[in-house]
Design an enzyme around this catalytic site. Structure first.
Site, PDB file in Angstrom:
ATOM      1  N   ASP A 149       0.802  -1.220  -0.005  1.00  0.00           N
ATOM      2  CA  ASP A 149       0.135   0.291   0.051  1.00  0.00           C
ATOM      3  C   ASP A 149       0.722   1.216   0.144  1.00  0.00           C
ATOM      4  O   ASP A 149       0.264   2.369  -0.189  1.00  0.00           O
ATOM      5  CB  ASP A 149      -0.969   0.064   1.119  1.00  0.00           C
ATOM      6  CG  ASP A 149      -2.369  -0.205   0.859  1.00  0.00           C
ATOM      7  OD1 ASP A 149      -2.528  -0.453  -0.484  1.00  0.00           O
ATOM      8  OD2 ASP A 149      -3.394  -0.283   1.471  1.00  0.00           O
ATOM      9  N   ASP A 451     -12.274  -6.346   9.954  1.00  0.00           N
ATOM     10  CA  ASP A 451     -11.902  -7.902   9.939  1.00  0.00           C
ATOM     11  C   ASP A 451     -13.017  -8.395  10.834  1.00  0.00           C
ATOM     12  O   ASP A 451     -13.596  -9.398  10.523  1.00  0.00           O
ATOM     13  CB  ASP A 451     -10.589  -7.950  10.538  1.00  0.00           C
ATOM     14  CG  ASP A 451      -9.390  -7.088   9.967  1.00  0.00           C
ATOM     15  OD1 ASP A 451      -9.283  -6.843   8.970  1.00  0.00           O
ATOM     16  OD2 ASP A 451      -8.563  -6.880  11.023  1.00  0.00           O
TER      17      ASP A 451
END
Ligand SMILES: *[C@@H]1O[C@H](CO)[C@@H](O)[C@H](O)[C@H]1NC(C)=O
Length: 745
Positions: A149, A451
């Protein structure tokens, strides 16, 4: 253990689910019943012995204490859910081997995520990548994707170097059954070749690894990619002067194409596919952090390998067991129950934790007890790393009983250039516009702790999950080793959990009628962490201050009401100690963990709660958190010696120091005052408050040390001591005009 095994058509199952002996469960329930009775008596005492309004301060203190005890009782009932019915899973990989030929095994896509080349150095990242490339699994079925990223060319360079090193490393691992298969971890542990190894080969490989480390680190330091011709072709040209980590097109580079057999290891065997991806970033487009990169990986992998099983792991968590894939597959491939399973979560374990860790880092009770209980309710949570998913379930499929998984792998095209072009188009910012990505498909966007919510949503769609905690740990990561880092990390988590609990994603709302009540409660144990802060802070300050002023808030030692209080304290703490010891902690670690509970509750949780309230009221966040600094070598020496690391000024440390100083002052002056005026009988009237105060003082010993005795750079800065002192002083001398009362019962 009483094993429960189901066999399907005469074939033994690929995994077993075991419950502890019934007796243990009943004993625990009986014990819980007595504690509950004690709690009711405490509440009854609080209600029936309320002092008159006219007693002023004492009335207020009493009301506050009652509220705190009500909360603790309620929270304790919630935590019963993570003690009620643990289950333990066992996998039988040898049965899997007998039942499936190698070519029948499903493909597995492994996602490794990294986001910052300074916090997560490329060497760390490629050690993890190499450890998963070397899994004991057919290489043509194994595909590793790295999402970067930060869009950093040095990370691609490191990955390219890793792909070259893998040609030597993987055959070496397989030939000598090397464990663990992260080269960094392996060579750090062993300084001489084991007997089974050819020493020449071993030393050559060690040298090669050292060269690799030096080359990668020098490129990282200089930021310049070497001019060598073989580096030219490897996709580095996708970077130019305009490329920044926040603004660049999507970059996908297939470093090894396992399908094409062109690249083989030194023994001529196939290698796993290895892909680098940096999804497109634009300044005006929201990138959704890790969730965004995982979703991009799901799409990119769907055109390259499209494996039915996806595993994702953080870049600092290497594989410590080359058999983990086969273990996990036992759950997915079981004929009887495999169809129901959406994900298999491995626990988080740490490599760097020392014996008698000062931060109570070994989270054994969580791993050995809490999580098996969540699993027992049918819903271990997904926590973002060390987890195997079924691609279908992760992509939003609703569970249905007669759905059959298709394990075959379909490749869209064989042309690597074409594949890369296709993959790039799937990793653009605009690709997700007006789609269900991040809502129904893939990892959830727009909520903290995406998550956990993703896992909960999958369970709400009817899928089951599995918690698999083998004796030899599947993954090892790094635990933070300074108090500041830990407190900041916990503040972030706690804040996320609280926000979830107060939103439409609350397990009670989202899971209503979809998952069991016990599981909803289990999720809420973390969800309400933050709310423990106020009662705890109250409990470790007000009774001590009242003691200093001779104001009694608990029953006298001779009163029958004393018993429920004493019973709850003794029972709860002995139970917690026994659990800890059973789960493999030492007594010292348990004690240290108690201290960390106190610290977290009065600092991280408190600030998390305050920030959440501020946000709900539309006031900007406090930004109280201190920045985590990278641990230096002196600090890590101190960690090994069991010395707590403070170091810088922070509001969290001020709160901790203030509570510690306040209790010290209350203990010293309070005892002196009582002995001076009333003798030892006075202490009997205030016995429980004395005990509480002394316990807080004893557990805070490292704080006094850091304030007064230590000279190293990890001590509490003088500024923290000064601020705390300025808070404690008026609290201790002002309220002496409060009338001294003896409890009339
Ligand atoms: C990691 O794997 C090694 C074998 O390579 C084993 O000896 C060790 O116990 C494992 N670590 C943990 C924490 O299970």
């Amino acid at each position: 253990m009483a094993g429960s095994s189901v066999s399907s058509g005469g074939r033994p199952p690929l995994f077993a689910t075991e419950k502890p002996a019934r007796v243990a469960a009943y004993a625990y329930r009986l014990f819980a019943g007595t504690v509950l009775a004690g709690l009711l008596l405490v509440w009854l005492y609080r209600a029936t012995h309320l002092p008159p309004r006219s007693s002023g301060a004492r009335w207020w203190a009493w009301i506050g204490l009652s509220a705190a005890e009500l909360w603790f009782g309620f929270y304790w009932v919630l935590t019963l859910s993570v003690r009620w019915s643990p289950v333990y899973r066992r996998a039988f990989p040898d049965r899997l081997t007998r039942r499936y030929k190698e070519e029948e095994l499903p493909g597995v896509d492994i996602f490794v995520c990294t986001a910052d080349p300074t916090l997560e150095p490329p060497m760390l990242v490629i050690s993890t990548v190499l450890s998963v490339m070397a899994y004991g699994y057919p290489p043509e079925k194994l595909n590793i994707y790295l999402s970067d990223d930060a869009g950093s060319v040095t990370t691609l360079y490191a990955l390219y170097e890793a792909s070259e090193f893998a040609k030597h490393w993987i055959p070496f691992c397989k030939k000598y059954k090397v464990e663990p298969r992260s080269p960094a971890a392996y060579f750090a542990r062993a300084d001489s070749p084991p007997d089974t190894c050819d020493p020449k080969e071993w030393f050559a490989l060690k040298e090669m690894h050292k060269d690799l480390t030096d080359r990668v680190n020098s490129v990282v330091d200089s930021g310049k990619i070497p001019e060598a011709p073989e580096c030219k072709v490897r996709g580095f040209t996708q970077w130019n002067e305009d490329t920044t980590y926040r603004d660049h097109p999507s970059i996908v580079q297939i470093l090894i194409d396992g399908n094409q057999r062109k690249t083989a290891d030194i023994d001529g065997n196939a290698l796993p596919t290895l892909v680098y991806m940096a999804r497109e970033k634009r300044l005006h487009e929201h990138h959704h952090f890790k969730a965004g990169s995982l979703n991009a990986l799901i799409r990119v992998s769907s055109v390259i390998s499209n494996s039915p099983i996806i595993m994702n792991v953080d870049c600092d968590m290497y594989s410590n067991n080359s058999g983990s894939i086969r273990d996990a597959l036992c759950f997915f491939l079981d004929e009887e129950q495999g169809q129901d399973i959406a994900f298999v979560q491995y626990p988080q374990n740490f490599e760097n934790v020392v014996h008698d860790d000062i931060y109570g880092n070994p989270i054994n009770t969580v791993n050995e007890l809490d999580h098996p209980c969540l699993d027992g309710w049918g819903g271990m949570c997904y926590y973002g790393t060390g987890c195997f998913h079924s691609r279908e379930a992760l992509c939003g499929r609703i569970y249905s009983q007669d759905y059959n998984k298709d394990w075959r792998m379909v490749r869209k095209t064989e042309e690597v250039d074409e594949l890369e072009r296709l993959a790039k188009s799937l990793a653009t910012c605009t690709h997700e516009h007006n789609t269900l990505w991040g809502i129904e498909k893939g990892v959830r966007y727009g909520c903290p702790l995406e998550d956990v919510i993703t896992g909960l949503q999958i369970q709400c769609r009817g899928w089951k999950s599995v918690y698999y905690n083998p004796a030899r740990k599947g993954f090892l990561g790094m635990a933070p080793t300074s108090l500041g880092q830990i407190l900041v990390q916990h503040k972030r988590w706690t804040e996320g959990f609280l926000q979830i609990s107060l939103s439409k994603y609350s397990p009670f709302l989202l899971g209503h009628r979809k998952i069991k009540l016990g599981l909803q409660m289990g999720y809420s144990v973390c969800g309400f962490w933050a709310l423990n802060s106020f009662p705890t802070l109250y409990y470790v300050t007000i009774p001590s201050l009242c003691f200093l002023n001779g104001m009694s808030l608990f029953p006298e030692m001779t009163s029958p009401w004393f018993l429920p209080f004493a019973y709850i304290v003794v029972a709860a703490y002995s139970c917690s100690l026994v659990e800890s010891l059973q789960c493999g902690d030492t007594a010292v670690e348990w004690w240290n963990a108690q201290r960390m509970w106190l610290f977290r509750r009065i600092s991280s949780y408190l600030l998390a709660a305050i920030d959440t309230i501020r946000r709900m009221m539309g006031i900007s966040e406090s930004g109280f958190a201190l920045t985590a600094k990278v641990t230096d070598s002196e600090a890590s020496e101190r960690y090994k010696k069991g010395v707590m690391e403070f170091g810088s000024f922070s509001v969290m440390f001020v709160i901790i120091a203030t509570v510690a100083l306040l209790n010290l002052a209350c203990m010293v002056f309070g005892v002196a005052r009582v002995l001076l005026y009333e003798g030892t009988t006075g202490l009997g009237a205030l016995f429980l408050q004395v005990v509480l105060c002394v316990l807080v003082v004893v557990i805070n010993f490292p704080v006094y040390e850091a304030l007064f005795l230590r000279k190293d750079s990890g001590r509490l800065p003088a500024s923290v001591g000064l601020v705390s002192f300025c808070v404690v002083l008026p609290l201790c001398i002002l309220p002496t005009n409060m009338r001294y009362e003896v409890d009339q019962m």
